[in-house]
Design an enzyme around this catalytic site. Structure first.
Site, PDB file in Angstrom:
ATOM      1  N   GLU A 130      31.462   8.162 -21.166  1.00  0.00           N
ATOM      2  CA  GLU A 130      30.014   8.130 -20.983  1.00  0.00           C
ATOM      3  C   GLU A 130      29.514   9.230 -20.046  1.00  0.00           C
ATOM      4  O   GLU A 130      28.472   9.072 -19.419  1.00  0.00           O
ATOM      5  CB  GLU A 130      29.589   6.742 -20.494  1.00  0.00           C
ATOM      6  CG  GLU A 130      29.848   5.666 -21.538  1.00  0.00           C
ATOM      7  CD  GLU A 130      29.206   4.328 -21.206  1.00  0.00           C
ATOM      8  OE1 GLU A 130      28.206   3.991 -21.861  1.00  0.00           O
ATOM      9  OE2 GLU A 130      29.708   3.638 -20.305  1.00  0.00           O
ATOM     10  N   LYS A 131      30.228  10.324 -19.975  1.00  0.00           N
ATOM     11  CA  LYS A 131      29.800  11.410 -19.087  1.00  0.00           C
ATOM     12  C   LYS A 131      28.509  12.083 -19.537  1.00  0.00           C
ATOM     13  O   LYS A 131      27.862  12.774 -18.760  1.00  0.00           O
ATOM     14  CB  LYS A 131      30.910  12.442 -18.928  1.00  0.00           C
ATOM     15  CG  LYS A 131      31.415  13.070 -20.220  1.00  0.00           C
ATOM     16  CD  LYS A 131      32.558  14.047 -19.932  1.00  0.00           C
ATOM     17  CE  LYS A 131      33.217  14.545 -21.214  1.00  0.00           C
ATOM     18  NZ  LYS A 131      34.020  13.465 -21.854  1.00  0.00           N
ATOM     19  N   PHE A 132      28.136  11.902 -20.808  1.00  0.00           N
ATOM     20  CA  PHE A 132      26.880  12.467 -21.290  1.00  0.00           C
ATOM     21  C   PHE A 132      25.750  11.435 -21.311  1.00  0.00           C
ATOM     22  O   PHE A 132      24.665  11.704 -21.841  1.00  0.00           O
ATOM     23  CB  PHE A 132      27.064  13.061 -22.692  1.00  0.00           C
ATOM     24  CG  PHE A 132      28.069  14.185 -22.734  1.00  0.00           C
ATOM     25  CD1 PHE A 132      27.972  15.251 -21.855  1.00  0.00           C
ATOM     26  CD2 PHE A 132      29.115  14.164 -23.630  1.00  0.00           C
ATOM     27  CE1 PHE A 132      28.893  16.287 -21.877  1.00  0.00           C
ATOM     28  CE2 PHE A 132      30.044  15.184 -23.672  1.00  0.00           C
ATOM     29  CZ  PHE A 132      29.930  16.260 -22.788  1.00  0.00           C
ATOM     30  N   HIS A 133      26.013  10.250 -20.752  1.00  0.00           N
ATOM     31  CA  HIS A 133      24.978   9.221 -20.638  1.00  0.00           C
ATOM     32  C   HIS A 133      24.096   9.558 -19.440  1.00  0.00           C
ATOM     33  O   HIS A 133      24.582   9.905 -18.369  1.00  0.00           O
ATOM     34  CB  HIS A 133      25.647   7.856 -20.436  1.00  0.00           C
ATOM     35  CG  HIS A 133      24.745   6.674 -20.635  1.00  0.00           C
ATOM     36  ND1 HIS A 133      23.660   6.423 -19.821  1.00  0.00           N
ATOM     37  CD2 HIS A 133      24.772   5.671 -21.537  1.00  0.00           C
ATOM     38  CE1 HIS A 133      23.063   5.307 -20.228  1.00  0.00           C
ATOM     39  NE2 HIS A 133      23.721   4.833 -21.266  1.00  0.00           N
TER      40      HIS A 133
ATOM     41  N   ASN B 283      30.640  -8.233 -18.981  1.00  0.00           N
ATOM     42  CA  ASN B 283      29.647  -7.214 -19.335  1.00  0.00           C
ATOM     43  C   ASN B 283      29.456  -7.218 -20.839  1.00  0.00           C
ATOM     44  O   ASN B 283      30.405  -6.986 -21.592  1.00  0.00           O
ATOM     45  CB  ASN B 283      30.110  -5.828 -18.890  1.00  0.00           C
ATOM     46  CG  ASN B 283      29.100  -4.750 -19.230  1.00  0.00           C
ATOM     47  OD1 ASN B 283      28.029  -4.678 -18.617  1.00  0.00           O
ATOM     48  ND2 ASN B 283      29.417  -3.914 -20.209  1.00  0.00           N
ATOM     49  N   GLU B 284      28.230  -7.510 -21.257  1.00  0.00           N
ATOM     50  CA  GLU B 284      27.865  -7.424 -22.669  1.00  0.00           C
ATOM     51  C   GLU B 284      28.869  -8.129 -23.579  1.00  0.00           C
ATOM     52  O   GLU B 284      29.509  -7.510 -24.443  1.00  0.00           O
ATOM     53  CB  GLU B 284      27.706  -5.957 -23.089  1.00  0.00           C
ATOM     54  CG  GLU B 284      26.581  -5.243 -22.367  1.00  0.00           C
ATOM     55  CD  GLU B 284      26.447  -3.781 -22.749  1.00  0.00           C
ATOM     56  OE1 GLU B 284      25.386  -3.192 -22.478  1.00  0.00           O
ATOM     57  OE2 GLU B 284      27.415  -3.224 -23.318  1.00  0.00           O
TER      58      GLU B 284
ATOM     59  N   GLU C 169      20.080  -3.409 -17.803  1.00  0.00           N
ATOM     60  CA  GLU C 169      20.399  -2.017 -18.105  1.00  0.00           C
ATOM     61  C   GLU C 169      19.359  -1.446 -19.058  1.00  0.00           C
ATOM     62  O   GLU C 169      18.946  -2.096 -20.011  1.00  0.00           O
ATOM     63  CB  GLU C 169      21.774  -1.877 -18.783  1.00  0.00           C
ATOM     64  CG  GLU C 169      22.978  -2.224 -17.950  1.00  0.00           C
ATOM     65  CD  GLU C 169      24.271  -2.007 -18.723  1.00  0.00           C
ATOM     66  OE1 GLU C 169      24.273  -1.219 -19.691  1.00  0.00           O
ATOM     67  OE2 GLU C 169      25.280  -2.643 -18.374  1.00  0.00           O
TER      68      GLU C 169
ATOM     69  N   TRP D 294      26.109   7.426 -27.341  1.00  0.00           N
ATOM     70  CA  TRP D 294      26.877   6.895 -28.471  1.00  0.00           C
ATOM     71  C   TRP D 294      26.153   7.002 -29.807  1.00  0.00           C
ATOM     72  O   TRP D 294      26.692   6.624 -30.835  1.00  0.00           O
ATOM     73  CB  TRP D 294      27.245   5.431 -28.223  1.00  0.00           C
ATOM     74  CG  TRP D 294      26.066   4.519 -28.138  1.00  0.00           C
ATOM     75  CD1 TRP D 294      25.419   3.905 -29.175  1.00  0.00           C
ATOM     76  CD2 TRP D 294      25.374   4.120 -26.968  1.00  0.00           C
ATOM     77  NE1 TRP D 294      24.368   3.150 -28.718  1.00  0.00           N
ATOM     78  CE2 TRP D 294      24.322   3.256 -27.359  1.00  0.00           C
ATOM     79  CE3 TRP D 294      25.538   4.393 -25.611  1.00  0.00           C
ATOM     80  CZ2 TRP D 294      23.448   2.689 -26.445  1.00  0.00           C
ATOM     81  CZ3 TRP D 294      24.663   3.825 -24.704  1.00  0.00           C
ATOM     82  CH2 TRP D 294      23.634   2.986 -25.128  1.00  0.00           C
TER      83      TRP D 294
ATOM     84  N   ARG E 130      36.962   0.112 -24.082  1.00  0.00           N
ATOM     85  CA  ARG E 130      36.340  -0.988 -23.348  1.00  0.00           C
ATOM     86  C   ARG E 130      36.327  -2.200 -24.260  1.00  0.00           C
ATOM     87  O   ARG E 130      36.524  -2.083 -25.469  1.00  0.00           O
ATOM     88  CB  ARG E 130      34.914  -0.643 -22.921  1.00  0.00           C
ATOM     89  CG  ARG E 130      34.007  -0.245 -24.063  1.00  0.00           C
ATOM     90  CD  ARG E 130      32.548  -0.226 -23.671  1.00  0.00           C
ATOM     91  NE  ARG E 130      31.997  -1.575 -23.587  1.00  0.00           N
ATOM     92  CZ  ARG E 130      30.689  -1.825 -23.459  1.00  0.00           C
ATOM     93  NH1 ARG E 130      29.832  -0.828 -23.395  1.00  0.00           N
ATOM     94  NH2 ARG E 130      30.245  -3.069 -23.396  1.00  0.00           N
TER      95      ARG E 130
END
Length: 694
Positions: A371-374, A165-166, A323, A331, A127
């Protein structure tokens, strides 16, 4: 290219509320439906309504689907999505997807890739944006932004535009050729002549003088330390280059979708590459992303600091928490899950500090990708999970707090915060690697938080007249204008407290004639003859007054006391360290006010004792009746008649709060009724108490 239908606007008059068509606390999060089959969308909307969601951010990472080939747009799916959300009464924060250029862009424009300071060219597959100075990137951003604005600018679901974004995360500065050329143009505009540049940069040192603009490059890695003034200017340039990218998209949206506010999500304390004081003036609404540092056992304090900074960037006006996380993130080295009640306390701490919108990343947890574990509002475990139950409870809580909207926080204290100073202080070859501006600011802020004293975070040139106390824990760089502002504040009756390694250099990272503290020596009544940084692990003991016997570390100054009164000294003998027997803490009367200087790193009881003395000058009273980890923050209606006190119990025991008022009835609190003189807040719980002033 798909056809472009028109959407008749549902807004026949000027928008009501702070977002068009929004008159309640906003609740929701990032929604990425392109990751799911369309039959899941209807299920999502049903669950959103159950959870109390009324605003979602969409399209933020969707560029590859929206523009699968250069100039060919596929927008019909987004049209169907916005129609579905609108039919459910859910408003949309529509993103421009310019933080995620498609693979075809990188293939067509390899010269647009970011080049690190060490000369490494970054590839596609993660990203983050390309070089912000790339003409091809800026052209592509304008094209996709224009297409979205033309198609959806009048869609009845649209409440807000979300550009990019950010910005600045995960990369900001680039050392590619486009950036080098843009940097030279920026320098020409700033300095006008090479003589002025050479003077500002002090290029006579190490024989670095420039005789041709084309000889100036970006301050890439070199054999030794690169000119710090050049490094500082490149940081300024980088912030400006990113800001140019934002304003270009914003102007298109203003042109094609008038009346819809435009924002971009800041990362106020965690993305240091942008001067957000400048950025805040360019957004229609301030929004911010915040994530807890899991390794920090007191991360509720740094959350509050982040929120206070965001409110200050917004000028005290309502702002958006764009957010945060329902539980763990993905992360950090150890992504700690939030305990029951912690998510609500986090959300209400932001709201107590001025946020009128509480959003998360993201709505539905991603099955694939980085980010599947977010955590998410709807986690992998589904609607039967504890997290989703808490999400629904929080939705009910916020649904009951509409009356709080538009109220403001009115602090008596300000902490100075200047990104340019931080950029300069963080460069190489400083007197001690143990000196951290963030550590000092957090230490001072933590004490204010414990003492239940509301705090703004301000630029050194801001209007300070409304504050009883101004703290400068880490103001390494002070411009002449900033120093004069502090001087006038104290002279007019204010109280100023300055910590060590402040007022050292000007805007070019140059030491002023007169020494390290020359910019403030008159108001402080002291000068610094020499820095005396301590060895690792070395401590010094103080003597005299409230600081008798206090231990400090990291730093000492060889102070030249002029008009100031010595409040505490370094102890005599070896315990006093390199400045044994000399002044450690001073106070100076200046005009109608007072200025304090502390020349070493105080922590714990020492910092408490120091600030207690400063509070007396400022007319402030710390509130220590409640446990220190019970957080309170107050919002007040514009007419001053009603207070809303947010009480957040970060302890494992119930506490009784001696505050007259009524608990605002929400889905997670008792029904409001008669005024009570005190209120019980359960362990890990929260309350919002309404007090009407008589």
């Amino acid at each position: 290219m798909s056809e472009t239908p028109t959407h008749p606007s549902s807004r026949t008059a000027a928008p009501t509320g702070w977002l068009p068509g929004v008159e309640a606390v906003c609740y929701g999060g990032d929604y990425n439906p392109e990751q799911w089959p369309e039959d899941v969308w209807k299920e999502d909307v049903v669950l959103m309504r159950e959870a109390g969601v009324n605003l979602v951010s969409v399209g933020i990472f969707s560029w590859a689907r929206l523009e699968p080939e250069p100039g060919r747009f596929d927008l019909d799916w987004l049209d169907r999505l916005l129609d579905l959300l609108h039919s459910a009464g859910i408003r949309v924060d529509l993103g421009t997807p310019t933080a995620a250029p498609p693979a075809w862009f990188y293939a067509a424009h390899p010269d647009s890739r970011v080049v690190t300071r060490d000369g490494v060219t970054l590839g596609h597959g993660s990203r983050g944006m390309p070089s912000p100075s790339s003409p091809a990137y800026r052209e592509a951003c304008a094209r996709i932004t224009r297409a979205l604005a033309e198609r959806f600018g009048k869609h009845p679901a649209l409440a807000l535009w979300h550009v990019h974004n950010e910005y600045g995360a995960p990369v900001s500065d680039s050392y590619d050729e486009h950036s080098v050329r843009a940097f030279r143009r920026w320098l020409r505009a700033r300095y006008g002549t090479l003589d002025a540049l050479n003077t500002a940069w002090g290029t006579a040192f190490w024989g670095q003088s420039y005789g041709d603009w084309e000889h100036i490059g970006a301050p890439a890695a070199s054999a030794s330390v690169v000119n710090p003034a050049q490094r500082l200017d490149f940081a300024r340039f980088t912030s400006d280059a990113l800001l140019e990218c934002f304003t270009a998209e914003r102007d298109i949206l203003h042109e094609l979708a008038p009346g819809i506010p435009v924002t971009t999500n800041f990362m106020a304390t965690s993305c240091p590459s942008m001067d957000l004081w400048r950025w805040a003036a360019e957004v229609d609404l301030v929004s911010n992303d915040h994530y807890l540092t899991a390794a920090d056992p007191r991360n509720q304090v740094t959350l509050a600091l982040d929120a206070d900074l965001t409110r200050s960037l917004a000028g005290g006006k309502p702002w958006i928490l764009m957010e945060h996380s329902t539980s763990g993130v993905n992360w950090q080295p150890r992504n700690v899950a939030k305990r029951r009640g912690e998510m609500a306390r986090n959300a209400l701490s932001h709201m107590g500090r001025g946020a009128d919108a509480i959003l998360f990343f993201q709505w539905r947890a991603s099955r694939s990708g980085a980010e599947k574990f977010h955590s998410a509002m709807l986690p992998h475990a589904g609607a039967s999970s504890r997290v989703f139950r808490e999400v629904t409870e929080l939705g009910a809580t916020l649904g009951g707090l509409t009356e709080v909207m538009g109220s403001t926080v009115r602090p008596d204290v300000a902490i100075l915060w200047d990104w340019e100073s931080f950029w300069a202080q963080d460069l190489e070859w400083r007197p001690s690697e143990d000196v951290s501006h963030r550590e000092r600011i957090t230490a001072f802020y933590d004490q204010l938080w414990r003492d239940k004293i509301a705090t703004d975070v301000v630029h050194p040139t801001a209007d300070l007249s409304g504050y009883r106390l101004v703290l400068a824990p880490a103001s390494y760089l002070l411009t002449d204008a900033a120093a004069q502002n502090l001087r006038e504040y104290v002279s007019a009756g204010g109280t100023l407290a300055v910590s060590f390694f402040s007022g050292v250099v000007d805007e070019h990272d140059a030491v002023r004639p007169g020494g390290f503290l020359a910019s403030l020596d008159d108001v402080l009544g002291v000068g610094v003859d020499e820095f005396l940084p301590l060895r690792e692990g070395e401590t010094v003991r103080l003597s005299g007054g409230a600081l008798e016997g206090v231990t400090a570390d990291v730093w000492a100054d060889d102070l030249a006391v002029r008009e100031a009164t010595v409040v505490s000294t370094y102890a005599s003998g070896t315990e006093g360290g390199p400045a044994a027997g000399q002044a450690a803490v001073t106070r100076n009367s200046f005009g109608d006010g007072a200025a304090w200087y502390v020349s070493t790193r105080l922590t714990g009881e020492g910092l408490t004792a120091f600030l207690d003395e400063v509070y007396v000058d400022a007319g402030l009273s710390p509130d220590r009746a409640l446990p220190s980890d019970v957080e309170t923050v107050r919002r007040t209606t514009p007419d001053g008649t009603t207070d809303y006190t947010f009480v957040l119990n970060h302890t494992d025991e119930a506490v009784t709060v001696p505050l007259p008022g009524v608990v605002v009835p929400t889905g997670a609190a008792p029904t409001g009724g008669e005024v009570q003189d005190s209120h019980v807040v359960p362990a890990g719980g929260s309350r919002v108490i309404r007090t009407v002033r008589r």
